[in-house]
Design an enzyme around this catalytic site. Structure first.
Site, short mmCIF file in Angstrom:
data_model
loop_
_atom_site.label_atom_id
_atom_site.label_comp_id
_atom_site.label_asym_id
_atom_site.label_seq_id
_atom_site.Cartn_x
_atom_site.Cartn_y
_atom_site.Cartn_z
N ASP A 9 0.84 -1.20 0.00
CA ASP A 9 0.00 0.00 0.00
C ASP A 9 0.88 1.25 0.00
O ASP A 9 0.54 2.27 -0.61
CB ASP A 9 -0.89 -0.01 1.24
CG ASP A 9 -2.16 0.79 1.09
OD1 ASP A 9 -2.29 1.52 0.09
OD2 ASP A 9 -3.03 0.72 1.98
N HIS A 43 -8.41 -0.95 8.68
CA HIS A 43 -7.38 -0.39 7.80
C HIS A 43 -7.62 1.12 7.72
O HIS A 43 -8.43 1.58 6.92
CB HIS A 43 -7.52 -1.06 6.42
CG HIS A 43 -6.54 -0.63 5.39
ND1 HIS A 43 -5.52 -1.43 4.92
CD2 HIS A 43 -6.42 0.54 4.69
CE1 HIS A 43 -4.83 -0.80 3.99
NE2 HIS A 43 -5.37 0.40 3.83
N CYS A 80 -3.48 5.88 -2.07
CA CYS A 80 -4.03 4.98 -3.07
C CYS A 80 -3.96 5.71 -4.40
O CYS A 80 -4.44 6.83 -4.51
CB CYS A 80 -5.47 4.58 -2.74
SG CYS A 80 -6.16 3.50 -4.02
N ASN A 130 -1.22 5.81 5.26
CA ASN A 130 -1.86 4.86 6.17
C ASN A 130 -1.45 5.20 7.60
O ASN A 130 -0.44 5.87 7.83
CB ASN A 130 -1.34 3.45 5.90
CG ASN A 130 -1.85 2.89 4.60
OD1 ASN A 130 -1.41 3.29 3.54
ND2 ASN A 130 -2.76 1.95 4.69
P1 HMG Z 1 -9.14 -3.94 -17.13
O1 HMG Z 1 -8.42 -2.95 -17.98
O2 HMG Z 1 -10.64 -3.85 -17.01
O3 HMG Z 1 -8.65 -5.40 -17.52
O4 HMG Z 1 -8.52 -3.82 -15.67
P2 HMG Z 1 -9.33 -6.56 -18.33
O5 HMG Z 1 -9.86 -7.57 -17.37
O6 HMG Z 1 -10.26 -5.99 -19.36
O7 HMG Z 1 -8.02 -7.14 -19.09
C1 HMG Z 1 -7.29 -6.32 -19.97
C2 HMG Z 1 -5.90 -6.88 -20.16
O8 HMG Z 1 -5.22 -6.85 -18.89
C3 HMG Z 1 -5.87 -8.35 -20.62
O9 HMG Z 1 -4.74 -8.46 -21.46
C4 HMG Z 1 -5.60 -9.11 -19.35
O10 HMG Z 1 -4.90 -10.34 -19.55
C5 HMG Z 1 -4.69 -8.15 -18.60
P3 HMG Z 1 -4.93 -8.61 -23.06
O11 HMG Z 1 -5.80 -9.82 -23.22
O12 HMG Z 1 -5.62 -7.32 -23.45
O13 HMG Z 1 -3.52 -8.71 -23.50
N1 HMG Z 1 -4.79 -8.38 -17.15
C6 HMG Z 1 -3.74 -8.58 -16.35
N2 HMG Z 1 -2.41 -8.58 -16.53
C7 HMG Z 1 -1.64 -8.83 -15.46
N3 HMG Z 1 -2.11 -9.08 -14.22
C8 HMG Z 1 -3.43 -9.07 -13.99
C9 HMG Z 1 -4.30 -8.80 -15.07
N4 HMG Z 1 -5.64 -8.72 -15.17
C10 HMG Z 1 -5.92 -8.47 -16.44
N5 HMG Z 1 -3.90 -9.33 -12.77
C11 HMG Z 1 -7.94 -4.80 -13.56
C12 HMG Z 1 -9.03 -4.58 -14.60
C13 HMG Z 1 -8.61 -5.39 -12.34
C14 HMG Z 1 -6.90 -5.74 -14.12
C15 HMG Z 1 -7.28 -3.42 -13.25
O14 HMG Z 1 -8.29 -2.50 -12.94
C16 HMG Z 1 -6.29 -3.47 -12.12
O15 HMG Z 1 -5.24 -4.11 -12.22
N6 HMG Z 1 -6.59 -2.75 -11.01
C17 HMG Z 1 -5.73 -2.73 -9.84
C18 HMG Z 1 -5.79 -1.41 -9.14
C19 HMG Z 1 -4.99 -1.43 -7.86
O16 HMG Z 1 -4.13 -2.26 -7.65
N7 HMG Z 1 -5.30 -0.47 -6.94
C20 HMG Z 1 -4.64 -0.36 -5.69
C21 HMG Z 1 -5.01 -1.43 -4.70
S1 HMG Z 1 -6.52 -1.15 -3.80
C22 HMG Z 1 -6.04 -0.23 -2.44
O17 HMG Z 1 -4.95 0.22 -2.38
C23 HMG Z 1 -6.98 -0.06 -1.30
C24 HMG Z 1 -6.58 -0.89 -0.09
O18 HMG Z 1 -5.30 -0.52 0.40
C25 HMG Z 1 -7.57 -0.69 1.05
C26 HMG Z 1 -7.94 0.75 1.31
O19 HMG Z 1 -7.10 1.57 1.70
O20 HMG Z 1 -9.13 1.05 1.09
C27 HMG Z 1 -6.54 -2.38 -0.42
MG MG Z 2 -4.92 1.47 1.94
#
Ligand code: HMG
Ligand code: MG
Length: 311
Positions: free
Chosen positions: A27, A218, A251, A260
């Site tokens: 994070d 969190h 984030c 955090n």
């Molecule tokens: P999308 O663009 O909708 O992806 O993203 P898709 O499902 O349409 O796929 C598009 C392409 O991405 C495909 O490739 C997939 O294979 C590839 P193509 O066929 O076009 O060549 N793909 C991937 N490649 C590698 N690893 C993967 C993956 N998935 C699909 N896992 C997606 C949707 C969910 C992937 C995207 O939105 C994403 O990665 N989001 C992550 C955002 C993130 O990490 N945010 C921070 C974490 S949350 C947070 O911090 C909050 C927390 O701390 C708690 C709090 O504080 O509240 C937890």
């Molecule tokens: Mg967080």
């Protein structure tokens, strides 16, 4: 001159032990503008484990274009996976799970949102579409013998939608619980919660059948409320608290999210309350001081600053 530790005055109404779920390497670093070399990240994780943190979230197997800071997950994870601590990793979907399984991850976390705006910004999905993305991921992870945590963001407020109704949070938390997530981490992603609100949400979750034993908290410290909110959660019986070494974090998809809760600030309070964590505060503070040097700016943690200036 201080001793570097608070005087201990126990409160018998609080839990005897708290498990800290350390999120700094994930994070924290996911939000850094400075590129952090993989070897430095691995050293950070190793030092956190050596400081006594038994759960160190290591990285995320998300789309590398969405979070470029963690695009080196494949290189990093093998460098840390043999450490004798729990090393959860974030995965958003089955593609992420495949990547994590291929490297021998033993714990994953999926991350839902209580609000539509953040679900769209963070996952390119509606809330329910995101849950549909997680369901097969969680099922397969459980079949593979992994532990699964379910994060829920924007539990107390949302930068686009404002106040978030408690019923909305309860609905998505229950969905994550029913899907099979064994731990549910309630995220105050933008740090707007206050202690009464925390108490009300925990009570509503209990009434909806989610036991406190499955809940983690969190908090982000945007309005200086993270420790008060933590204390409210401890009073309710929560024993798992997320925190980030040195207060790193935010984030990338929620602009108003600042750091955090700093792990050092949390450990100072828990040490003072006589609550066991297993963490060596001096070693942890040294680690955050070292990381601050790598990042080229001081830690925002009050405890890190106070202990660094101690004579
Ligand atoms: P999308 O663009 O909708 O992806 O993203 P898709 O499902 O349409 O796929 C598009 C392409 O991405 C495909 O490739 C997939 O294979 C590839 P193509 O066929 O076009 O060549 N793909 C991937 N490649 C590698 N690893 C993967 C993956 N998935 C699909 N896992 C997606 C949707 C969910 C992937 C995207 O939105 C994403 O990665 N989001 C992550 C955002 C993130 O990490 N945010 C921070 C974490 S949350 C947070 O911090 C909050 C927390 O701390 C708690 C709090 O504080 O509240 C937890
Ligand atoms: Mg967080």
């Amino acid at each position: 001159m201080t001793t570097g530790l608070p005087m201990t005055v126990a409160d018998p109404s609080l839990p005897a032990r708290v498990r800290i779920h350390e999120v700094g390497a994930r994070d924290g670093l996911q939000n850094e503008k400075t590129a952090v070399p993989t070897a430095v990240k691995a050293e950070f994780v190793r030092r956190l484990a050596a400081a006594g943190l038994d759960t160190v979230e290591a990285t995320s197997f998300v789309h590398p274009k969405w979070v470029p800071q963690l695009a080196d997950a494949e290189e990093l994870f093998p460098l840390v996976r043999d450490l004798p601590v729990r090393l959860p990793v974030l995965v958003p979907n089955e593609r992420g799970l495949d990547r994590a399984l291929a490297l021998g991850a033993r714990e994953i976390a999926v991350f839902a949102s209580a609000t539509e705006s953040f679900a769209k910004a963070n996952l390119n999905r509606t809330v329910d579409e995101a849950l549909a993305l997680f369901a097969p991921t969680v099922t397969r992870a459980i079949e593979a013998g992994l532990k699964v945590r379910g994060y829920l963001s924007m539990c107390f407020g949302d930068p686009w939608e404002g106040a978030v109704p408690i019923e909305q949070v309860v609905r998505v938390t229950k969905a994550l619980a029913e899907m099979g997530c064994d731990e549910l981490s309630l995220g105050d992603t933008i740090g707007v919660a206050t202690p009464g609100h925390v108490q009300a949400l925990l009570t509503a979750l209990n009434e909806a059948g989610v036991p406190t034993s499955r809940i983690a908290v969190h908090f982000h410290d945007t309005y200086g409320q993270a420790l008060s909110n933590t204390l409210a959660a401890l009073r309710h019986g929560v024993t798992t608290v997320d925190a980030s070494a040195g207060g790193l974090g935010g984030c990338p998809y929620a602009k108003s999210a600042t750091g955090n809760l700093a792990t050092e600030d949390l450990v100072w309070m828990l040490d003072g309350l006589g609550i066991e964590t297993g963490v060596d505060l001096a070693a942890l503070t040294a680690t955050s001081g070292w990381m601050a040097e790598q990042l080229g700016r001081p830690s925002p943690s009050r405890t890190v600053r106070a202990l660094s200036h101690k004579e």
